[in-house]
Design an enzyme around this catalytic site. Structure first.
Site, mmCIF file in Angstrom:
data_model
loop_
_atom_site.group_PDB
_atom_site.id
_atom_site.type_symbol
_atom_site.label_atom_id
_atom_site.label_comp_id
_atom_site.label_asym_id
_atom_site.label_seq_id
_atom_site.Cartn_x
_atom_site.Cartn_y
_atom_site.Cartn_z
ATOM 1 N N ASN A 158 0.878 -1.180 0.000
ATOM 2 C CA ASN A 158 0.000 0.000 0.000
ATOM 3 C C ASN A 158 0.909 1.222 0.000
ATOM 4 O OD1 ASN A 158 -1.763 2.068 0.486
ATOM 5 N ND2 ASN A 158 -2.409 1.361 2.525
ATOM 6 N N TRP A 159 0.997 1.846 -1.160
ATOM 7 C CA TRP A 159 1.929 2.973 -1.282
ATOM 8 C C TRP A 159 1.377 4.242 -0.635
ATOM 9 C CZ3 TRP A 159 4.256 2.786 -6.956
ATOM 10 C CH2 TRP A 159 4.879 1.528 -7.128
ATOM 11 N N HIS A 191 -9.473 1.231 5.015
ATOM 12 C CA HIS A 191 -8.204 1.434 5.722
ATOM 13 C C HIS A 191 -8.432 2.384 6.899
ATOM 14 C CE1 HIS A 191 -4.083 2.527 6.591
ATOM 15 N NE2 HIS A 191 -3.722 1.443 5.928
ATOM 16 N N GLU A 223 -6.787 4.762 7.991
ATOM 17 C CA GLU A 223 -6.542 6.173 7.682
ATOM 18 C C GLU A 223 -7.782 6.800 7.047
ATOM 19 O OE1 GLU A 223 -2.938 5.492 5.519
ATOM 20 O OE2 GLU A 223 -1.931 4.988 7.399
ATOM 21 N N GLU A 271 -5.132 -4.910 10.632
ATOM 22 C CA GLU A 271 -4.120 -3.886 10.865
ATOM 23 C C GLU A 271 -4.435 -3.163 12.175
ATOM 24 O OE1 GLU A 271 -2.172 -2.644 6.870
ATOM 25 O OE2 GLU A 271 -3.831 -1.301 7.274
ATOM 26 N N GLY A 287 2.594 2.440 10.855
ATOM 27 C CA GLY A 287 3.516 3.561 10.690
ATOM 28 C C GLY A 287 4.229 3.954 11.971
ATOM 29 N N SER A 305 3.620 -1.875 10.356
ATOM 30 C CA SER A 305 5.077 -1.878 10.568
ATOM 31 C C SER A 305 5.762 -3.183 10.156
ATOM 32 C CB SER A 305 5.410 -1.521 12.026
ATOM 33 O OG SER A 305 4.980 -0.203 12.319
ATOM 34 N N GLY A 317 3.027 -1.087 4.275
ATOM 35 C CA GLY A 317 2.999 0.336 3.937
ATOM 36 C C GLY A 317 4.397 0.827 3.596
ATOM 37 N N GLY A 318 5.033 1.476 4.556
ATOM 38 C CA GLY A 318 6.343 2.114 4.342
ATOM 39 C C GLY A 318 7.362 1.242 3.609
HETATM 40 P P1 13P Z 1 3.142 0.575 7.650
HETATM 41 O O1 13P Z 1 3.667 -0.719 7.072
HETATM 42 O O2 13P Z 1 3.842 1.778 7.122
HETATM 43 O O3 13P Z 1 3.065 0.512 9.144
HETATM 44 O O4 13P Z 1 1.635 0.719 7.128
HETATM 45 C C1 13P Z 1 0.787 -0.357 7.258
HETATM 46 C C2 13P Z 1 -0.459 -0.067 6.497
HETATM 47 O O5 13P Z 1 -1.245 0.766 6.890
HETATM 48 C C3 13P Z 1 -0.675 -0.805 5.257
HETATM 49 O O6 13P Z 1 -1.951 -0.597 4.781
#
Ligand code: 13P
Length: 254
Positions: free
Chosen positions: A9-10, A94, A96, A164, A170, A210, A231-232
């Protein structure tokens, strides 16, 4: 046997040219790995370009969101039909989006239904907040998120769930493999209750929060965990490739 899946997930990162560069860096390595589904989810504006760049490879494409109407006067939104012409997967719900864009369980449910109607495979995200986790309410929260997101849906059409925990996203503070495995096992039992045991056993459930090349194996080694939503670390070709490679090796050894 569930085929493991690693999705990147960019989020709101990469211009079209940066996305191009990242895909070109990842493509050769990812394409070689056959026993893992590899999905990349760039921003909307790069979907068409990335689709071209991965053509002929085994890499699959996903979007990060959609709107639940098919078309019309919804300025700025992207419909399931537009996405279905470009990609196979779509991340829905998600944390977010729930947090910053006030997506409720009802909205998430409409989005899941709309995605399935368009034959897109939803990657449905659920997970508890830190306070909920500390209060021992994780199972109650994820059960309610499952119930509301899937209300009225009989046919799941390849839907994938990503667990998640919000406190792990993050933050560099991932869940432990054991914690994630337990909650994912609970999610699977819930799917069996809402649907049936066969559907529960076939459903792929990922861990996200993470995940890096350093801790991925801890999750992939768990029996209930079918992959990761990254994510990251998915923005770094070597990290993402390492996560996919480790997944392939672990699942092959089984
Ligand atoms: P991180 O891997 O950056 O913690 O993000 C996870 C995420 O929200 C993937 O959708």
């Amino acid at each position: 046997m569930r085929v493991p899946l690693i999705a990147g997930n960019w989020k709101m990162n990469t211009t079209v040219s940066e996305a191009t560069e990242l895909v070109n860096e990842m493509r050769p390595g990812l394409d070689e790995i056959a026993n893992v589904d590899k999905v990349i989810c760039p921003p909307f504006i790069s979907l068409a370009k990335v689709r071209e760049l991965i053509k002929g490879s085994s890499i699959k494409l996903g979007a990060q969101n959609l709107y639940f109407e098919e078309k019309g006067a919804y300025t700025g939104e992207i419909s399931p039909l537009m996405l279905a012409a470009l990609c196979e997967f779509v991340i829905i719900g998600h944390s977010e989006r729930r947090q910053y864009f006030r997506e409720t369980g009802e909205i998430v449910n409409k989005k899941v239904q709309a995605a399935l109607r368009a034959k897109l495979k939803p990657i449905l995200c659920i997970g508890e907040r830190l306070e909920e986790n500390e209060a021992g309410r994780t199972e109650e929260v994820v059960a309610e998120q499952l119930r509301s997101s899937l209300a009225g849906i009989d046919f799941l059409g390849g839907l994938i769930i990503a667990y998640e925990p919000i406190w792990a996203i993050g933050t560099g503070k991932a869940a432990t493999g054991r914690q994630a495995n337990e909650t994912i096992g609970f999610i699977r039992q819930n799917i069996a209750k809402l649907y049936n045991e066969d559907i529960a056993q076939e459903m792929r459930i990922l861990y996200g929060g993470s995940v890096t090349a350093d801790n991925a194996a801890e999750f992939i080694n768990q029996p209930e965990i079918d992959g990761a939503l990254v994510g990251g670390a998915s923005l770094k070709a070597t990290q993402f490739l390492s996560i996919v490679t480790q997944t392939s090796e672990i699942k092959q050894a089984r």
